[in-house]
Write an enzyme that holds these catalytic residues in place. Structure first.
Site, PDB file in Angstrom:
ATOM      1  N   CYS A 336      51.197  51.091  80.647  1.00  0.00           N
ATOM      2  CA  CYS A 336      50.563  50.809  81.942  1.00  0.00           C
ATOM      3  C   CYS A 336      49.751  49.511  81.854  1.00  0.00           C
ATOM      4  O   CYS A 336      48.597  49.528  81.412  1.00  0.00           O
ATOM      5  CB  CYS A 336      49.658  51.977  82.335  1.00  0.00           C
ATOM      6  SG  CYS A 336      48.788  51.683  83.873  1.00  0.00           S
ATOM      7  N   CYS A 339      46.356  49.561  83.656  1.00  0.00           N
ATOM      8  CA  CYS A 339      45.285  50.354  83.040  1.00  0.00           C
ATOM      9  C   CYS A 339      44.786  49.697  81.768  1.00  0.00           C
ATOM     10  O   CYS A 339      43.591  49.513  81.571  1.00  0.00           O
ATOM     11  CB  CYS A 339      45.797  51.745  82.647  1.00  0.00           C
ATOM     12  SG  CYS A 339      46.699  52.563  83.935  1.00  0.00           S
ATOM     13  N   ASP A 340      45.722  49.379  80.900  1.00  0.00           N
ATOM     14  CA  ASP A 340      45.344  49.030  79.533  1.00  0.00           C
ATOM     15  C   ASP A 340      45.280  47.526  79.280  1.00  0.00           C
ATOM     16  O   ASP A 340      44.732  47.104  78.259  1.00  0.00           O
ATOM     17  CB  ASP A 340      46.317  49.694  78.550  1.00  0.00           C
ATOM     18  CG  ASP A 340      46.350  51.209  78.756  1.00  0.00           C
ATOM     19  OD1 ASP A 340      45.332  51.744  79.218  1.00  0.00           O
ATOM     20  OD2 ASP A 340      47.374  51.835  78.473  1.00  0.00           O
TER      21      ASP A 340
END
Ligand SMILES: Cc1cc2nc3c(=O)[nH]c(=O)nc-3n(C[C@H](O)[C@H](O)[C@H](O)COP(=O)(O)OP(=O)(O)OC[C@H]3O[C@@H](n4cnc5c(N)ncnc54)[C@H](O)[C@@H]3O)c2cc1C
Length: 508
Positions: A336, A339-340
């Site tokens: 992701c 997200c990351d």
């Protein structure tokens, strides 16, 4: 000013929902971050007469807690902005006394927790998977005095994030120990805390007319269509919501110009719950057998029976299947970028996969990290030309085509990968901190191998009404051989399979 006009105007309407006075208890020194927390809490307190501010001592600082008499333990360490703004709003109104909008059964389960639990959740403000976890643990904190929760904004505490080896968010620690990584609903976290629901509660269930397996757009649509016929309908889902929960924004659901994926997941659940559907979330089907009735066995040991079954188990990200991938999941191997990505700020990363999702990820990451290497197995990138053009304009991206990634290497975390140019035996090493794997999806049909007709891509073979080769078993959505895998297509095929199943029930 941290709360600019735009943010103030977003927050102000919620101030009318405050039910009782609340206190922002602040522990912030004169450091740059401490000043930010002080400024932010001053500005928050200025939004309503019901919000006051005082000093306190907190374990993780700089930080502020939101408290009311009898309610404490809910702490934000860092600024809850970006995707966490909603978490802040919910925390303010729920601490003030407005009850959380969750089922009574869940409230009782939370209140029954007797052990003392403290959670720390590390988030990034661009992570769309983080707010659900933060909000779930905040709700537990508000409902149960044995529980406390601190949201820690990774950007403000980068050294701490590195020291703990966090390479994927949300990362949750329970009483100091690693507890959970990645998206999770309140039900999932609760199950992890209290243990799985016993299969005894399934033993008494009468056979269904239609049992839907899968809770994404296809399954939700199938269940609603079945229930609207007035027949006994059940739905089991490993994780209700399906792939939309992984999706930032959806712009092609006709009639809904824009919706966030998580919101669509919530709306699907609300819509299903408007009908008498026996919704069994967090249950995984492991076996299907056609006897007098069709029997579906669950991972918890229970077996459900139904006259007709609709399979709508969708798809999941494809793994590379190379050494190191499983070992370093969440330790540098990521799926992701939203997200990351921020956790790799200033570092070198690779993106495996040159399709649309891979190239979109590379473009996103290029703005955050030092350098991105794209590795594509085929001789050319498969992404749309417009994305390729954008990629080519970026100076910190290298594209390698016709290459095969052989191994992901590391010690505690990813340190690099090995690849070969296809046809050559020479192994080339790249030093990296992160590897984002975006090589497409595979249908969730491995549990059906040998039971039902599948294509060579492991998709369920269906006819025009969604019927499979097993009488009474229908299928819909991304797990089938439908050509286009889209939300609206899945919803349509869920409806088709449901009408097909109803027709089957009438005739049999
Ligand atoms: C990042 C991303 C972005 C996307 N963007 C868009 C977009 O903008 N527009 C668009 O139209 N489409 C988009 N898609 C595609 C779209 O999300 C899918 O086509 C759609 O969700 C498929 O719906 P489905 O119900 O068939 O399957 P899924 O959404 O995959 O749902 C499958 C369900 O089955 C459950 N399940 C799986 N195995 C089992 C089992 N053994 N037992 C019980 N339950 C099980 C899952 O937990 C889940 O509830 C996107 C997909 C991704 C990954």
């Amino acid at each position: 000013m941290i709360l600019d006009e735009n943010l103030r105007s977003q927050l102000l309407p919620y101030m009318d929902l405050l039910e009782n006075p609340i206190i922002l208890k602040v522990d912030a020194d004169d450091s740059e971050n401490g000043q930010k927390i002080n400024e932010f809490t001053d500005e928050l307190a200025s939004l309503s007469d019901l919000i006051s501010k005082e000093k306190t001592n907190l374990n993780h600082k700089p930080a502020f807690s939101i408290e009311r008499e009898g309610v404490s333990g809910l702490v934000f360490s860092g600024l809850p902005l970006g995707h966490e703004l909603n978490s802040l709003v919910l925390a303010l109104v729920q601490v003030s006394g407005r009850p959380p909008r969750i089922e009574q059964e869940l409230i009782e389960q939370i209140k029954a927790i007797k052990t003392s639990l403290h959670f720390d959740t590390y988030v990034s403000l661009t992570c769309h998977n983080c707010p659900d976890v933060v909000q779930a643990l905040n709700t537990m904190t508000i409902l149960n005095p044995n529980i406390s929760h601190t949201m820690i904004e990774g950007g403000m505490f980068q050294a701490e994030v590195e020291a703990k080896g966090i390479m994927a968010v949300p990362a949750v620690f329970k009483n100091g120990e690693e507890f959970h990584s990645g998206r999770a609903s309140l039900e999932e976290l609760l199950e992890k805390i209290t243990g799985p629901e016993s299969s005894d509660s399934f033993a008494e269930k009468e056979p269904y007319d239609v049992l839907v397996v899968g809770g994404g757009p296809a399954g939700a649509s199938a269940a609603i269509y079945a229930a609207r016929k007035g027949i006994r309908t059940g739905l089991i889902a490993e994780r209700f919501g399906g792939q939309p929960l992984e999706t930032l924004g959806i712009e092609n659901l006709i009639g809904t110009p824009y919706i966030e994926g998580v919101q669509l997941g919530r709306q699907l659940e609300e819509h299903v719950k408007k009908y008498p559907v026996d919704l069994m979330n967090l249950q995984k089907a492991v076996k299907l057998e056609k006897k007098d009735l069709i029997e579906v066995s669950l991972a918890n040991g229970a077996t459900l029976k139904s006259k007709a079954v609709i399979l709508s188990t969708g798809a999941r990200w494809r793994d590379l299947g190379i050494p190191g991938e499983q070992r370093f999941k969440n330790k540098g191997v990521a799926y992701c970028p939203h997200c990351d990505g921020p956790l790799f700020s200033g570092k070198d990363v690779a993106v495996i996969g040159g399709g649309n999702s891979g190239i979109e990820a590379a473009i996103d990451l290029a703005g955050l990290v030092n350098h991105v290497t794209v590795l594509e197995f085929l001789p050319e990138l498969k992404a749309d030309k417009i994305l390729q053009k954008k990629l080519a304009s970026l100076t910190n991206v290298t594209v390698l085509t016709n290459v095969e990634t052989k191994e992901i290497l590391g010690d505690e975390q990813v340190t690099g990968l090995n690849y070969q140019v296809r046809g050559s035996k020479e192994t080339i090493h790249l030093e990296l901190a992160g590897v984002f794997v975006l090589i497409g999806l595979v249908p969730n049909t491995q549990w059906l191998e040998g039971t039902i007709d599948l294509t060579d891509r492991h998709e369920i073979v269906t006819d025009k009404v969604g019927a499979t080769n097993i009488p009474g078993v229908f299928a819909a959505g991304d797990c089938t051989d439908t050509v286009y895998k889209q939300i609206i297509v899945s919803m349509g095929s869920g409806a088709t399979a449901s009408l097909g199943a109803f027709d089957y029930l009438i005739r049999n």
